[in-house]
Design an enzyme around this catalytic site. Structure first.
Site, PDB file in Angstrom:
ATOM      1  N   LYS A 240       0.837  -1.199   0.000  1.00 45.53           N
ATOM      2  CA  LYS A 240       0.000   0.000   0.000  1.00 45.53           C
ATOM      3  C   LYS A 240       0.871   1.249   0.000  1.00 45.53           C
ATOM      4  O   LYS A 240       1.949   1.248   0.608  1.00 45.53           O
ATOM      5  CB  LYS A 240      -0.878   0.042   1.258  1.00 45.53           C
ATOM      6  CG  LYS A 240      -1.968  -0.984   1.375  1.00 45.53           C
ATOM      7  CD  LYS A 240      -2.692  -0.825   2.705  1.00 45.53           C
ATOM      8  CE  LYS A 240      -3.784  -1.873   2.911  1.00 45.53           C
ATOM      9  NZ  LYS A 240      -4.944  -1.620   2.043  1.00 45.53           N
ATOM     10  N   ARG A 314     -10.397 -11.435   2.593  1.00 46.50           N
ATOM     11  CA  ARG A 314     -11.320 -12.487   2.140  1.00 46.50           C
ATOM     12  C   ARG A 314     -10.665 -13.863   2.203  1.00 46.50           C
ATOM     13  O   ARG A 314     -11.352 -14.884   2.285  1.00 46.50           O
ATOM     14  CB  ARG A 314     -11.820 -12.168   0.742  1.00 46.50           C
ATOM     15  CG  ARG A 314     -10.799 -12.172  -0.355  1.00 46.50           C
ATOM     16  CD  ARG A 314     -11.238 -11.384  -1.569  1.00 46.50           C
ATOM     17  NE  ARG A 314     -11.259  -9.949  -1.284  1.00 46.50           N
ATOM     18  CZ  ARG A 314     -11.681  -9.018  -2.132  1.00 46.50           C
ATOM     19  NH1 ARG A 314     -12.131  -9.386  -3.327  1.00 46.50           N
ATOM     20  NH2 ARG A 314     -11.666  -7.747  -1.808  1.00 46.50           N
TER      21      ARG A 314
END
Length: 460
Positions: A240, A314
């Site tokens: 990120k 997820r």
């Protein structure tokens, strides 16, 4: 901190009146003359958030407090929190009749105004106390406030002090307090017990990944709560940028939510068989980090092509959901800070949820309105299933194109919740960027009260 009401027998409690701006005159006429004159002289208008005290004319004692609240309630999630923060030290007794839902909302907002995250910096305690309004179940509201305080504390704690091991400690403390059973699978034992995705996401960190499994209750419907516990998310090898990494201590917000909700459920003694699953990991960068292009195999045998290591939440949830489904509980509910797309869809204040259970969807929407915890249903849109099916594996963890990101993530998770007949997923933000009474800048609980209300309704 202690988020509790003042004792009902408190002496010298000050009468607190919630006064709409169009009813100041008739309200003032019902007060002792000294108080009425005082409010008029100082220009009390019932404006939103305006608070004022008036003496009784006999020795300087306080006769009443007025608070302008009608328009405030329409514009604020915490209608009485501003009064709690504004009024001077003392014990107050609400003298305005409210509908039951409004009374509960006002009482809770007062307690939440007393929340302080003071682990690293001393904070001034709230000095104004409230006697629980008539008709309000004080113990229930205190249990809800305590659950939210736990959620906020866990999220607000920086990752240096809230890694997978500390999250386990928090779960163990909660289990000990309420007599729940807890089991933890950590490190390479995750591979031995077939939790490969949790291990893959967390293996690059020196802080071992783990699956926390807590159980409580012997009777009633079986409800399993699954919370994403990524204690810090660098994005992995798809690193990120700095601006996006700054809030990643909150990426365990789903875990914090299910633990806070569990605290409230256990404190209230609800008749359910509760299970809480928290896959806890830190998504870090090192030589053994999982890579873009890797194909991983989940607990249930499905293969997943990794197209972005920053879509790791997820993955850890997939193993936990597959594990939850092996017992076929009556309902499985997952909570996760999962996608930016959810925030684009509904903003930071509303918790979107996905479910195929029509009865639960209606119950959640009704409970959300009643408990002032806004949620909004988004669809499990089956035609988008093709978007999560890549060429070389069963599933894609990060479909290209950028459309419907919250929906494709929810569809991905649904693949692992089978064979559970009732699966619901909440994609939460868990953060408040703009301070407000009862909602300071920092961690925020979303959707938990709506879930609690729906559970309570199903038991009545």
């Amino acid at each position: 901190m202690s988020l509790t009401f003042a004792p009902t027998e408190s002496k010298d409690a000050i009468a607190l009146h919630l006064v709409p701006s169009d009813a100041v005159a008739p309200w003032a006429e019902g007060l002792p003359k000294a108080a009425s004159d005082w409010f008029a002289r100082l220009g009390f208008s019932g404006a939103p958030g305006q608070a004022m005290l008036a003496p009784d004319g006999n020795g300087g004692f306080i006769a009443a407090a007025g608070y302008g609240s009608a328009e405030q309630r329409k514009r604020s999630r915490s209608p009485l929190a501003a009064a709690a923060a504004t009024l001077p030290e003392g014990t107050y007794r609400l003298e305005t009749d409210l509908e039951p839902d409004a009374a509960n909302e006002a009482a809770l907002s007062w307690l939440l105004a007393g929340y302080r995250f003071d682990r690293y910096k001393s904070a001034t305690a709230q000095k104004a106390a409230l006697i629980a309004p008539a008709g309000v179940d004080a113990g229930r509201i205190e249990a809800i406030a305590s659950g939210e305080a736990l959620t906020r504390d866990l999220i607000n704690t920086p990752a240096s002090d809230m890694g997978p091991d500390e999250l386990e400690d928090a779960a163990r403390a909660l289990a000990s307090e309420f007599g729940a059973d807890i089991d933890v699978t950590a490190g390479n034992t995750l591979l031995e017990k077939n939790f490969p995705l949790i291990h893959a996401v967390g293996r690059a960190s020196p802080r071992a990944p783990r699956l926390i499994d807590m159980r409580w209750g012997q009777d009633g419907p079986a409800i399993t709560l699954v919370g994403k516990g990524v204690c810090f998310d660098t994005g992995g090898l798809n690193l990120k940028p700095g601006a996006s990494m700054g809030l990643m201590k909150k990426d365990m917000g789903g875990a914090a939510h299910v633990l806070g909700l569990a605290r409230t459920i256990m404190a209230l003694g609800l008749r359910i068989r509760l299970r809480v699953l928290v896959p806890a990991a830190e998504n870090s960068v090192s030589g053994n980090a999982f890579r873009p292009g890797d194909v991983l195999t989940a607990r249930n045998g499905k293969t997943i092509e990794i197209n972005n290591t920053d879509a790791e939440g997820r993955l850890v949830l997939a193993d936990a959901l597959a594990y939850a489904g092996e017992e076929t509980p009556d309902r499985v509910i997952s909570m996760a800070t999962l996608t930016g797309a959810a925030r684009v869809a509904v903003g930071p204040d509303i918790a979107p949820f996905f479910t195929d259970d029509e009865d639960l969807a209606d119950a959640l929407s009704a409970a959300a309105r009643r408990m002032a915890d806004p949620v909004w249903r988004l669809p499990f849109h089956d035609p988008y299933e093709a978007l999560i099916e890549p060429a070389i594996a069963d599933l894609d963890n990060a479909p290209k194109g950028g459309f419907a990101g919250a929906i494709t993530a929810a569809l991905f998770l649904r693949r692992f919740a089978a064979p559970v007949s009732s699966y619901t997923h909440f994609d939460i933000y868990a953060w408040n960027a703009n301070g407000a009474p009862g909602r300071p800048v920092g961690a925020l609980q979303q959707g938990a009260r709506a879930i609690l209300g729906a559970i309570e309704d199903s038991l009545s």
